[in-house]
Design a protein around this motif. Structure first.
Motif, PDB file in Angstrom:
ATOM      1  N   SER A 137      32.006  16.685  25.513  1.00  0.00           N
ATOM      2  CA  SER A 137      31.843  17.662  24.452  1.00  0.00           C
ATOM      3  C   SER A 137      32.027  16.991  23.105  1.00  0.00           C
ATOM      4  N   VAL A 138      31.437  17.568  22.086  1.00  0.00           N
ATOM      5  CA  VAL A 138      31.657  17.097  20.721  1.00  0.00           C
ATOM      6  C   VAL A 138      32.690  18.035  20.115  1.00  0.00           C
ATOM      7  N   ARG A 139      33.841  17.467  19.736  1.00  0.00           N
ATOM      8  CA  ARG A 139      34.967  18.274  19.293  1.00  0.00           C
ATOM      9  C   ARG A 139      34.898  18.575  17.808  1.00  0.00           C
ATOM     10  N   SER A 140      35.620  19.596  17.411  1.00  0.00           N
ATOM     11  CA  SER A 140      35.668  19.988  16.002  1.00  0.00           C
ATOM     12  C   SER A 140      35.998  18.791  15.120  1.00  0.00           C
ATOM     13  N   GLY A 141      35.271  18.626  14.024  1.00  0.00           N
ATOM     14  CA  GLY A 141      35.542  17.527  13.099  1.00  0.00           C
ATOM     15  C   GLY A 141      34.751  16.278  13.411  1.00  0.00           C
ATOM     16  N   GLN A 142      34.173  16.202  14.603  1.00  0.00           N
ATOM     17  CA  GLN A 142      33.372  15.023  14.931  1.00  0.00           C
ATOM     18  C   GLN A 142      31.941  15.229  14.448  1.00  0.00           C
ATOM     19  N   HIS A 156      29.995  20.947  25.252  1.00  0.00           N
ATOM     20  CA  HIS A 156      29.848  21.867  24.131  1.00  0.00           C
ATOM     21  C   HIS A 156      29.784  21.117  22.804  1.00  0.00           C
ATOM     22  N   ALA A 158      31.558  21.951  19.412  1.00  0.00           N
ATOM     23  CA  ALA A 158      32.569  22.914  18.978  1.00  0.00           C
ATOM     24  C   ALA A 158      32.350  23.380  17.555  1.00  0.00           C
ATOM     25  N   SER A 159      32.977  24.486  17.231  1.00  0.00           N
ATOM     26  CA  SER A 159      32.990  24.987  15.866  1.00  0.00           C
ATOM     27  C   SER A 159      33.572  23.913  14.956  1.00  0.00           C
ATOM     28  N   ARG A 176      28.481  25.722  19.091  1.00  0.00           N
ATOM     29  CA  ARG A 176      29.295  26.549  18.217  1.00  0.00           C
ATOM     30  C   ARG A 176      29.398  25.944  16.822  1.00  0.00           C
ATOM     31  N   LYS A 195      24.120  28.123  25.272  1.00  0.00           N
ATOM     32  CA  LYS A 195      24.823  29.285  24.752  1.00  0.00           C
ATOM     33  C   LYS A 195      24.842  29.140  23.237  1.00  0.00           C
TER      34      LYS A 195
ATOM     35  N   ARG B 150      40.408  26.188  17.176  1.00  0.00           N
ATOM     36  CA  ARG B 150      39.572  25.170  16.550  1.00  0.00           C
ATOM     37  C   ARG B 150      40.390  23.937  16.182  1.00  0.00           C
ATOM     38  N   ASP B 153      40.981  21.912  19.172  1.00  0.00           N
ATOM     39  CA  ASP B 153      39.765  21.188  19.538  1.00  0.00           C
ATOM     40  C   ASP B 153      39.670  19.885  18.747  1.00  0.00           C
ATOM     41  N   ARG B 154      40.005  19.982  17.457  1.00  0.00           N
ATOM     42  CA  ARG B 154      39.999  18.798  16.598  1.00  0.00           C
ATOM     43  C   ARG B 154      40.984  17.752  17.119  1.00  0.00           C
TER      44      ARG B 154
END
Lengths: 237, 271
Positions: A137-142, A156, A158-159, A176, A195, B150, B153-154
Protein backbone atom coordinates in the motif's frame (compact mmCIF):
# COMPACT_ATOMS: atom_id res chain seq x y z
CA UNK A 1 64.56 23.97 -10.68
CA UNK A 2 61.58 21.77 -10.83
CA UNK A 3 58.07 22.87 -11.12
CA UNK A 4 55.57 20.94 -9.13
CA UNK A 5 52.80 19.76 -11.30
CA UNK A 6 49.55 20.21 -9.51
CA UNK A 7 47.17 17.41 -10.14
CA UNK A 8 43.74 18.68 -9.74
CA UNK A 9 40.58 16.68 -10.12
CA UNK A 10 39.00 17.82 -13.32
CA UNK A 11 35.75 19.73 -13.02
CA UNK A 12 32.76 17.98 -14.38
CA UNK A 13 29.60 19.62 -15.48
CA UNK A 14 26.64 17.43 -15.88
CA UNK A 15 23.26 18.12 -17.33
CA UNK A 16 20.11 16.96 -15.65
CA UNK A 17 16.56 17.37 -16.81
CA UNK A 18 13.68 18.21 -14.54
CA UNK A 19 10.01 18.54 -15.17
CA UNK A 20 8.74 22.03 -14.41
CA UNK A 21 5.24 23.36 -14.30
CA UNK A 22 4.75 26.11 -16.89
CA UNK A 23 2.33 28.92 -16.19
CA UNK A 24 1.34 30.77 -19.36
CA UNK A 25 -0.59 33.90 -18.43
CA UNK A 26 -3.00 35.34 -20.97
CA UNK A 27 -4.41 38.82 -21.40
CA UNK A 28 -6.29 40.30 -19.65
CA UNK A 29 -3.92 39.47 -16.82
CA UNK A 30 -6.46 40.39 -14.14
CA UNK A 31 -8.84 37.61 -15.24
CA UNK A 32 -5.99 35.15 -15.50
CA UNK A 33 -4.85 35.92 -11.95
CA UNK A 34 -8.41 35.43 -10.74
CA UNK A 35 -8.47 31.97 -12.34
CA UNK A 36 -5.12 31.23 -10.72
CA UNK A 37 -6.48 32.22 -7.32
CA UNK A 38 -9.43 29.91 -7.84
CA UNK A 39 -7.05 27.02 -8.49
CA UNK A 40 -4.94 27.86 -5.41
CA UNK A 41 -8.05 28.13 -3.31
CA UNK A 42 -9.33 24.81 -4.57
CA UNK A 43 -6.11 22.99 -3.82
CA UNK A 44 -3.96 24.94 -1.39
CA UNK A 45 -0.29 24.15 -1.59
CA UNK A 46 -0.56 23.13 -5.22
CA UNK A 47 2.16 25.60 -6.22
CA UNK A 48 4.40 25.33 -3.16
CA UNK A 49 7.73 23.57 -3.62
CA UNK A 50 7.14 23.07 -7.32
CA UNK A 51 9.58 24.36 -9.90
CA UNK A 52 7.54 26.83 -11.93
CA UNK A 53 8.42 28.63 -15.12
CA UNK A 54 6.42 31.58 -16.39
CA UNK A 55 5.86 31.63 -20.12
CA UNK A 56 5.10 35.27 -20.85
CA UNK A 57 5.16 35.03 -24.64
CA UNK A 58 1.42 35.63 -24.87
CA UNK A 59 1.63 38.58 -22.50
CA UNK A 60 4.44 40.44 -24.33
CA UNK A 61 4.99 42.55 -21.21
CA UNK A 62 6.90 45.77 -20.83
CA UNK A 63 9.47 45.97 -18.07
CA UNK A 64 7.01 47.45 -15.57
CA UNK A 65 4.27 45.02 -16.53
CA UNK A 66 6.63 42.11 -16.05
CA UNK A 67 7.65 43.49 -12.66
CA UNK A 68 4.01 43.75 -11.65
CA UNK A 69 3.32 40.22 -12.84
CA UNK A 70 6.26 38.77 -10.92
CA UNK A 71 5.25 40.67 -7.80
CA UNK A 72 1.69 39.34 -8.17
CA UNK A 73 3.01 35.77 -8.27
CA UNK A 74 5.34 36.36 -5.35
CA UNK A 75 2.40 37.64 -3.34
CA UNK A 76 0.71 34.28 -3.98
CA UNK A 77 3.81 32.37 -2.83
CA UNK A 78 4.49 31.10 -6.33
CA UNK A 79 8.22 30.94 -6.91
CA UNK A 80 9.31 31.37 -10.49
CA UNK A 81 12.61 29.70 -11.37
CA UNK A 82 12.74 31.00 -14.93
CA UNK A 83 11.05 33.11 -17.57
CA UNK A 84 10.23 31.96 -21.03
CA UNK A 85 9.43 34.17 -24.01
CA UNK A 86 10.39 37.49 -22.44
CA UNK A 87 12.21 40.03 -24.59
CA UNK A 88 15.82 40.50 -23.45
CA UNK A 89 15.25 44.24 -23.10
CA UNK A 90 12.64 43.88 -20.35
CA UNK A 91 14.74 41.60 -18.15
CA UNK A 92 16.38 42.89 -15.00
CA UNK A 93 19.21 41.29 -13.06
CA UNK A 94 16.95 40.55 -10.10
CA UNK A 95 14.42 38.74 -12.25
CA UNK A 96 14.44 35.00 -12.78
CA UNK A 97 16.68 33.97 -15.69
CA UNK A 98 15.39 33.52 -19.21
CA UNK A 99 14.97 29.85 -20.12
CA UNK A 100 15.06 28.61 -23.69
CA UNK A 101 14.78 25.31 -25.48
CA UNK A 102 12.09 23.82 -23.27
CA UNK A 103 10.69 20.65 -24.69
CA UNK A 104 6.94 20.61 -24.46
CA UNK A 105 5.67 17.86 -22.23
CA UNK A 106 2.17 19.06 -21.51
CA UNK A 107 -0.27 20.92 -23.71
CA UNK A 108 1.26 21.44 -27.14
CA UNK A 109 0.76 24.85 -28.65
CA UNK A 110 0.17 25.00 -32.37
CA UNK A 111 3.61 25.64 -33.78
CA UNK A 112 4.41 28.85 -35.61
CA UNK A 113 4.21 28.56 -39.37
CA UNK A 114 7.89 29.18 -39.85
CA UNK A 115 8.93 26.86 -37.06
CA UNK A 116 10.18 23.45 -38.08
CA UNK A 117 8.78 20.75 -35.81
CA UNK A 118 11.59 19.44 -33.68
CA UNK A 119 12.25 15.74 -33.95
CA UNK A 120 13.18 15.81 -30.28
CA UNK A 121 9.58 16.59 -29.40
CA UNK A 122 8.47 13.22 -30.69
CA UNK A 123 9.75 10.94 -27.85
CA UNK A 124 7.91 13.00 -25.27
CA UNK A 125 4.67 12.23 -27.04
CA UNK A 126 5.24 8.55 -27.74
CA UNK A 127 3.64 5.97 -25.47
CA UNK A 128 5.39 5.57 -22.13
CA UNK A 129 7.35 2.36 -21.89
CA UNK A 130 8.27 1.38 -18.35
CA UNK A 131 5.74 0.47 -15.70
CA UNK A 132 6.22 0.69 -11.96
CA UNK A 133 4.71 -1.97 -9.71
CA UNK A 134 4.12 -1.29 -6.02
CA UNK A 135 3.34 -4.50 -4.18
CA UNK A 136 1.97 -3.05 -0.96
CA UNK A 137 0.00 0.00 0.00
CA UNK A 138 1.02 3.61 -0.42
CA UNK A 139 0.75 5.21 3.01
CA UNK A 140 -0.32 8.71 3.92
CA UNK A 141 2.44 11.24 3.21
CA UNK A 142 4.17 9.06 0.65
CA UNK A 143 4.46 10.29 -2.90
CA UNK A 144 5.15 8.00 -5.83
CA UNK A 145 6.33 9.91 -8.88
CA UNK A 146 6.92 7.90 -12.03
CA UNK A 147 6.85 10.07 -15.14
CA UNK A 148 8.07 7.31 -17.47
CA UNK A 149 4.96 5.18 -17.58
CA UNK A 150 2.15 3.42 -15.75
CA UNK A 151 1.97 2.86 -12.02
CA UNK A 152 0.27 -0.22 -10.58
CA UNK A 153 -0.48 -0.44 -6.87
CA UNK A 154 -1.60 -3.77 -5.45
CA UNK A 155 -2.71 -2.31 -2.10
CA UNK A 156 -4.44 0.90 -1.12
CA UNK A 157 -3.49 4.51 -1.75
CA UNK A 158 -4.19 6.16 1.58
CA UNK A 159 -5.69 9.54 2.30
CA UNK A 160 -2.83 12.02 2.04
CA UNK A 161 -0.79 9.82 -0.31
CA UNK A 162 -0.09 10.74 -3.93
CA UNK A 163 0.60 8.84 -7.14
CA UNK A 164 1.92 10.83 -10.09
CA UNK A 165 2.31 8.84 -13.31
CA UNK A 166 3.29 9.70 -16.84
CA UNK A 167 0.91 7.02 -18.02
CA UNK A 168 -2.09 5.36 -16.43
CA UNK A 169 -2.62 4.45 -12.77
CA UNK A 170 -4.00 1.06 -11.72
CA UNK A 171 -4.97 0.56 -8.10
CA UNK A 172 -6.20 -2.85 -6.99
CA UNK A 173 -7.17 -1.61 -3.53
CA UNK A 174 -8.95 1.56 -2.50
CA UNK A 175 -7.93 4.97 -3.81
CA UNK A 176 -8.28 7.41 -0.93
CA UNK A 177 -5.52 9.86 -1.78
CA UNK A 178 -4.54 11.64 -5.00
CA UNK A 179 -4.00 10.05 -8.38
CA UNK A 180 -2.46 12.17 -11.11
CA UNK A 181 -2.23 10.33 -14.42
CA UNK A 182 -0.75 11.39 -17.75
CA UNK A 183 1.29 14.10 -16.06
CA UNK A 184 3.65 14.45 -19.02
CA UNK A 185 0.81 15.21 -21.38
CA UNK A 186 -0.98 12.00 -22.18
CA UNK A 187 -4.65 12.66 -22.68
CA UNK A 188 -5.30 8.96 -23.14
CA UNK A 189 -4.01 8.05 -19.68
CA UNK A 190 -6.55 6.57 -17.30
CA UNK A 191 -7.02 5.84 -13.62
CA UNK A 192 -8.48 2.54 -12.45
CA UNK A 193 -9.31 1.58 -8.89
CA UNK A 194 -11.28 -1.08 -7.09
CA UNK A 195 -12.74 1.30 -4.54
CA UNK A 196 -13.03 4.99 -5.29
CA UNK A 197 -12.72 7.38 -2.34
CA UNK A 198 -10.18 9.73 -3.91
CA UNK A 199 -9.31 13.18 -2.62
CA UNK A 200 -8.21 14.32 -6.06
CA UNK A 201 -7.92 12.84 -9.51
CA UNK A 202 -6.18 14.36 -12.51
CA UNK A 203 -5.55 13.31 -16.09
CA UNK A 204 -3.27 15.32 -18.36
CA UNK A 205 -3.40 18.41 -16.14
CA UNK A 206 -7.17 18.48 -15.71
CA UNK A 207 -8.20 17.73 -12.20
CA UNK A 208 -11.21 17.26 -10.00
CA UNK A 209 -11.42 17.18 -6.22
CA UNK A 210 -13.65 14.90 -4.18
CA UNK A 211 -15.94 17.88 -3.65
CA UNK A 212 -16.42 18.39 -7.40
CA UNK A 213 -17.23 14.74 -7.89
CA UNK A 214 -19.96 14.38 -5.28
CA UNK A 215 -20.76 11.05 -3.69
CA UNK A 216 -22.24 9.21 -6.68
CA UNK A 217 -19.18 7.06 -7.36
CA UNK A 218 -17.88 6.77 -3.80
CA UNK A 219 -16.84 3.28 -2.81
CA UNK A 220 -17.30 1.84 -6.29
CA UNK A 221 -14.84 0.34 -8.75
CA UNK A 222 -14.13 3.17 -11.15
CA UNK A 223 -12.20 4.12 -14.21
CA UNK A 224 -11.35 7.72 -14.95
CA UNK A 225 -10.65 8.93 -18.45
CA UNK A 226 -10.56 12.14 -20.38
CA UNK A 227 -13.01 13.15 -23.06
CA UNK A 228 -11.75 16.31 -24.65
CA UNK A 229 -11.65 18.79 -21.78
CA UNK A 230 -13.75 16.90 -19.29
CA UNK A 231 -12.99 14.14 -16.82
CA UNK A 232 -15.27 11.14 -17.20
CA UNK A 233 -15.93 8.62 -14.44
CA UNK A 234 -17.39 5.23 -15.17
CA UNK A 235 -18.05 2.25 -12.95
CA UNK A 236 -16.05 -0.79 -13.97
CA UNK A 237 -18.77 -3.41 -13.69
CA UNK B 1 16.28 -12.60 22.73
CA UNK B 2 15.40 -9.07 23.74
CA UNK B 3 12.77 -7.25 21.74
CA UNK B 4 12.58 -3.52 21.21
CA UNK B 5 8.97 -2.44 20.98
CA UNK B 6 7.92 1.08 20.02
CA UNK B 7 4.51 2.44 20.96
CA UNK B 8 3.71 5.09 18.41
CA UNK B 9 0.79 6.84 16.69
CA UNK B 10 1.65 10.10 14.96
CA UNK B 11 -1.26 11.86 16.60
CA UNK B 12 -1.08 13.05 20.18
CA UNK B 13 -3.48 12.18 22.95
CA UNK B 14 -4.53 8.79 21.62
CA UNK B 15 -3.06 6.81 24.51
CA UNK B 16 0.59 6.04 23.71
CA UNK B 17 1.88 6.67 27.22
CA UNK B 18 -1.06 4.90 28.87
CA UNK B 19 -0.56 1.93 26.56
CA UNK B 20 3.21 1.86 27.13
CA UNK B 21 2.69 1.73 30.89
CA UNK B 22 -0.15 -0.79 30.68
CA UNK B 23 1.62 -3.14 28.26
CA UNK B 24 4.87 -2.80 30.20
CA UNK B 25 3.01 -3.64 33.42
CA UNK B 26 1.21 -6.59 31.84
CA UNK B 27 4.40 -8.04 30.32
CA UNK B 28 6.24 -7.64 33.62
CA UNK B 29 3.46 -9.30 35.55
CA UNK B 30 3.83 -12.27 33.22
CA UNK B 31 7.38 -12.66 34.50
CA UNK B 32 9.27 -10.92 31.70
CA UNK B 33 12.03 -8.43 32.44
CA UNK B 34 10.72 -5.14 31.11
CA UNK B 35 12.01 -1.59 30.79
CA UNK B 36 9.82 1.26 29.60
CA UNK B 37 11.60 4.26 28.07
CA UNK B 38 10.14 7.73 27.69
CA UNK B 39 11.30 9.28 24.39
CA UNK B 40 9.15 12.38 24.84
CA UNK B 41 12.08 14.60 25.79
CA UNK B 42 10.82 17.96 27.05
CA UNK B 43 7.26 16.75 27.66
CA UNK B 44 7.81 13.67 29.74
CA UNK B 45 4.77 11.94 31.20
CA UNK B 46 5.60 8.29 31.53
CA UNK B 47 7.19 8.88 34.95
CA UNK B 48 3.86 10.27 36.19
CA UNK B 49 1.80 7.42 34.79
CA UNK B 50 4.25 4.94 36.33
CA UNK B 51 4.19 6.82 39.64
CA UNK B 52 7.95 7.38 39.67
CA UNK B 53 8.09 11.17 39.23
CA UNK B 54 9.55 11.74 42.69
CA UNK B 55 12.41 9.32 42.17
CA UNK B 56 13.91 10.70 38.93
CA UNK B 57 17.58 11.64 39.29
CA UNK B 58 19.20 10.94 35.93
CA UNK B 59 17.40 10.51 32.63
CA UNK B 60 17.73 9.23 29.07
CA UNK B 61 19.55 12.36 27.91
CA UNK B 62 22.16 12.03 30.66
CA UNK B 63 22.81 8.46 29.58
CA UNK B 64 22.79 9.29 25.85
CA UNK B 65 25.33 12.05 26.43
CA UNK B 66 27.46 9.92 28.73
CA UNK B 67 26.91 12.01 31.87
CA UNK B 68 25.40 9.12 33.78
CA UNK B 69 25.53 5.36 33.70
CA UNK B 70 22.49 3.43 32.62
CA UNK B 71 22.23 1.76 36.03
CA UNK B 72 22.06 5.20 37.66
CA UNK B 73 19.18 6.34 35.49
CA UNK B 74 17.01 3.22 35.58
CA UNK B 75 14.22 3.40 38.15
CA UNK B 76 12.95 0.09 39.44
CA UNK B 77 9.20 -0.12 39.91
CA UNK B 78 8.02 -0.36 43.52
CA UNK B 79 5.30 -2.89 42.73
CA UNK B 80 7.13 -5.19 40.32
CA UNK B 81 10.84 -5.71 40.65
CA UNK B 82 11.25 -6.86 37.04
CA UNK B 83 9.78 -3.60 35.70
CA UNK B 84 12.01 -0.55 35.21
CA UNK B 85 11.63 2.95 33.85
CA UNK B 86 14.11 5.08 31.94
CA UNK B 87 12.64 8.58 32.16
CA UNK B 88 13.03 11.43 29.67
CA UNK B 89 14.46 14.81 30.52
CA UNK B 90 11.92 17.55 31.03
CA UNK B 91 14.37 20.44 30.70
CA UNK B 92 15.90 19.52 27.34
CA UNK B 93 14.45 19.05 23.88
CA UNK B 94 14.52 16.33 21.26
CA UNK B 95 17.69 17.70 19.62
CA UNK B 96 19.61 16.43 22.63
CA UNK B 97 18.99 12.87 21.42
CA UNK B 98 21.66 11.52 19.11
CA UNK B 99 21.30 8.50 16.92
CA UNK B 100 24.52 6.86 18.14
CA UNK B 101 23.64 7.58 21.77
CA UNK B 102 20.19 6.01 21.44
CA UNK B 103 21.67 2.99 19.65
CA UNK B 104 24.23 2.52 22.42
CA UNK B 105 21.63 2.77 25.21
CA UNK B 106 19.31 0.30 23.47
CA UNK B 107 22.15 -2.16 22.85
CA UNK B 108 23.02 -2.03 26.55
CA UNK B 109 19.37 -2.51 27.55
CA UNK B 110 19.04 -5.50 25.22
CA UNK B 111 21.51 -7.36 27.41
CA UNK B 112 19.55 -6.78 30.59
CA UNK B 113 15.90 -7.01 29.62
CA UNK B 114 13.45 -9.17 27.64
CA UNK B 115 11.29 -6.28 26.49
CA UNK B 116 12.33 -2.69 25.84
CA UNK B 117 9.16 -0.66 25.42
CA UNK B 118 9.75 2.78 23.88
CA UNK B 119 7.08 5.43 24.41
CA UNK B 120 7.26 7.58 21.28
CA UNK B 121 6.37 11.28 21.32
CA UNK B 122 3.62 12.48 19.00
CA UNK B 123 4.59 13.81 15.60
CA UNK B 124 6.96 12.54 12.96
CA UNK B 125 10.04 14.54 13.92
CA UNK B 126 13.32 13.61 15.55
CA UNK B 127 11.93 12.23 18.81
CA UNK B 128 9.44 9.97 17.07
CA UNK B 129 11.85 8.79 14.38
CA UNK B 130 14.57 7.99 16.93
CA UNK B 131 12.08 6.12 19.12
CA UNK B 132 11.13 3.86 16.20
CA UNK B 133 14.60 3.70 14.64
CA UNK B 134 15.81 0.47 16.30
CA UNK B 135 12.45 -1.20 16.85
CA UNK B 136 11.76 -4.88 16.17
CA UNK B 137 8.06 -4.55 16.88
CA UNK B 138 5.73 -1.55 16.65
CA UNK B 139 2.40 -1.03 18.34
CA UNK B 140 0.45 1.62 16.45
CA UNK B 141 -2.05 3.20 18.82
CA UNK B 142 -5.12 4.47 17.02
CA UNK B 143 -8.43 5.98 18.09
CA UNK B 144 -11.51 5.13 16.02
CA UNK B 145 -11.49 8.55 14.43
CA UNK B 146 -10.42 9.71 10.95
CA UNK B 147 -7.55 12.03 11.88
CA UNK B 148 -5.98 9.44 14.15
CA UNK B 149 -6.31 6.78 11.44
CA UNK B 150 -4.63 8.93 8.80
CA UNK B 151 -1.77 9.85 11.16
CA UNK B 152 -1.30 6.17 11.99
CA UNK B 153 -1.14 5.41 8.30
CA UNK B 154 1.63 7.98 7.95
CA UNK B 155 3.52 6.40 10.84
CA UNK B 156 3.19 2.93 9.29
CA UNK B 157 4.75 4.36 6.14
CA UNK B 158 7.69 5.66 8.20
CA UNK B 159 8.04 2.32 10.00
CA UNK B 160 8.38 0.71 6.59
CA UNK B 161 10.99 3.17 5.34
CA UNK B 162 12.88 4.98 8.10
CA UNK B 163 13.69 2.23 10.59
CA UNK B 164 16.95 0.32 10.78
CA UNK B 165 15.14 -2.90 9.88
CA UNK B 166 13.49 -1.35 6.84
CA UNK B 167 16.81 -0.01 5.62
CA UNK B 168 18.27 -3.51 5.87
CA UNK B 169 15.39 -4.81 3.77
CA UNK B 170 13.66 -6.45 6.72
CA UNK B 171 10.26 -5.57 8.14
CA UNK B 172 9.28 -4.16 11.47
CA UNK B 173 6.45 -6.26 12.87
CA UNK B 174 3.47 -3.92 13.15
CA UNK B 175 0.37 -4.26 15.32
CA UNK B 176 -2.70 -2.09 15.65
CA UNK B 177 -3.96 -1.22 19.10
CA UNK B 178 -7.37 0.39 18.90
CA UNK B 179 -7.92 2.50 22.01
CA UNK B 180 -10.85 4.46 23.45
CA UNK B 181 -13.24 2.19 21.59
CA UNK B 182 -16.93 2.42 22.37
CA UNK B 183 -18.86 -0.46 20.85
CA UNK B 184 -22.22 1.29 21.20
CA UNK B 185 -21.09 4.49 19.52
CA UNK B 186 -19.35 2.55 16.74
CA UNK B 187 -22.59 0.67 16.06
CA UNK B 188 -24.52 3.92 15.95
CA UNK B 189 -22.05 5.28 13.41
CA UNK B 190 -20.70 7.95 15.78
CA UNK B 191 -17.17 6.58 15.53
CA UNK B 192 -15.30 4.44 13.06
CA UNK B 193 -15.91 0.72 13.35
CA UNK B 194 -13.08 -1.71 14.05
CA UNK B 195 -13.51 -3.14 10.55
CA UNK B 196 -13.18 0.30 8.90
CA UNK B 197 -9.93 1.07 10.72
CA UNK B 198 -8.50 -2.35 9.92
CA UNK B 199 -9.47 -1.98 6.28
CA UNK B 200 -7.73 1.36 5.96
CA UNK B 201 -4.57 0.48 7.88
CA UNK B 202 -4.34 -3.20 6.89
CA UNK B 203 -2.05 -4.34 9.72
CA UNK B 204 -2.92 -7.10 12.22
CA UNK B 205 -4.99 -6.18 15.27
CA UNK B 206 -3.29 -6.52 18.64
CA UNK B 207 -6.22 -5.53 20.78
CA UNK B 208 -9.17 -3.27 21.37
CA UNK B 209 -9.11 -1.19 24.52
CA UNK B 210 -12.59 -0.01 25.47
CA UNK B 211 -13.16 3.59 26.52
CA UNK B 212 -13.24 3.51 30.30
CA UNK B 213 -12.94 5.79 33.28
CA UNK B 214 -10.57 3.25 34.80
CA UNK B 215 -7.80 4.51 32.50
CA UNK B 216 -7.86 8.06 33.81
CA UNK B 217 -8.26 6.83 37.37
CA UNK B 218 -5.13 4.69 37.03
CA UNK B 219 -3.13 7.55 35.46
CA UNK B 220 -4.05 9.88 38.27
CA UNK B 221 -2.83 7.51 40.95
CA UNK B 222 0.35 6.86 38.97
CA UNK B 223 -0.18 3.16 38.32
CA UNK B 224 -0.48 1.37 34.97
CA UNK B 225 -4.09 0.30 34.54
CA UNK B 226 -2.97 -3.31 34.31
CA UNK B 227 -1.56 -3.12 37.85
CA UNK B 228 -4.12 -0.75 39.35
CA UNK B 229 -7.18 -2.76 38.37
CA UNK B 230 -6.24 -5.85 36.39
CA UNK B 231 -9.84 -7.03 36.27
CA UNK B 232 -11.24 -3.83 34.78
CA UNK B 233 -12.26 -3.91 31.10
CA UNK B 234 -9.19 -1.97 29.85
CA UNK B 235 -6.96 -3.96 32.21
CA UNK B 236 -8.12 -7.27 30.74
CA UNK B 237 -7.85 -5.90 27.20
CA UNK B 238 -4.22 -4.86 27.80
CA UNK B 239 -3.39 -8.26 29.33
CA UNK B 240 -4.81 -9.97 26.23
CA UNK B 241 -2.79 -7.64 23.99
CA UNK B 242 0.40 -8.40 25.94
CA UNK B 243 -0.20 -12.15 25.54
CA UNK B 244 -0.65 -11.69 21.79
CA UNK B 245 2.63 -9.73 21.71
CA UNK B 246 4.34 -12.77 23.22
CA UNK B 247 2.96 -14.84 20.37
CA UNK B 248 0.04 -16.49 22.15
CA UNK B 249 -3.27 -16.88 20.37
CA UNK B 250 -5.99 -15.17 22.35
CA UNK B 251 -9.53 -14.82 21.08
CA UNK B 252 -10.26 -11.21 20.12
CA UNK B 253 -13.05 -9.63 22.11
CA UNK B 254 -13.89 -6.28 23.53
CA UNK B 255 -14.09 -6.61 27.30
CA UNK B 256 -16.71 -4.48 29.02
CA UNK B 257 -17.25 -3.40 32.58
CA UNK B 258 -20.15 -5.31 33.98
CA UNK B 259 -23.16 -3.09 34.42
CA UNK B 260 -26.62 -3.72 35.77
CA UNK B 261 -29.63 -3.02 33.61
CA UNK B 262 -30.04 0.42 35.14
CA UNK B 263 -26.36 1.21 34.63
CA UNK B 264 -26.67 0.22 30.99
CA UNK B 265 -29.73 2.40 30.49
CA UNK B 266 -28.16 5.41 32.10
CA UNK B 267 -24.77 4.74 30.49
CA UNK B 268 -26.43 4.84 27.08
CA UNK B 269 -28.29 8.01 27.82
CA UNK B 270 -25.23 9.79 29.06
CA UNK B 271 -23.10 8.77 26.09
Amino acid sequence: MTIAVRTRPSLRFRGKSFLALVLAPTVPLRDWLEDLDAVSKGSPGFFTDRPIIADVSALKPSKSELKFFLAALKMRDIHIIGLEGAAAAVLDVDMPPQINGGRPAGDIETPDLDAVPLPAAAPAQSAPTTALLIEGSVRSGQSIIHTEGDVTVLGHVASGAEIVAGGSIHIYGALRGRAIAGCTGHANARIFCRKFEAELIAVDGLYKTADDLGSKYRGQPIQVSLDGDSIILKTLD
Amino acid sequence: MAKVLVVTSGKGGVGKTTSTAALGGALAQGGEKVVVIDFDVGLRNLDLVMGAERRVVFDLINVVQGDAKLSQALIRDKRLENLSLLPASQTRDKDALTEEGVARVLAELREKFDWIVCDSPAGIERGATLAMRHADVAVVVTNPEVSSVRDSDRIIGLLDSKTEKAEKGERVEKHLLLTRYDQGRAERGEMLKKEDVLEILSIPLLGIIPESEEVLRASNVGTPVTLNNPNSAPGRAYFDAARRLKGETVEMMIPSDRKGLLGKLFGRRAA
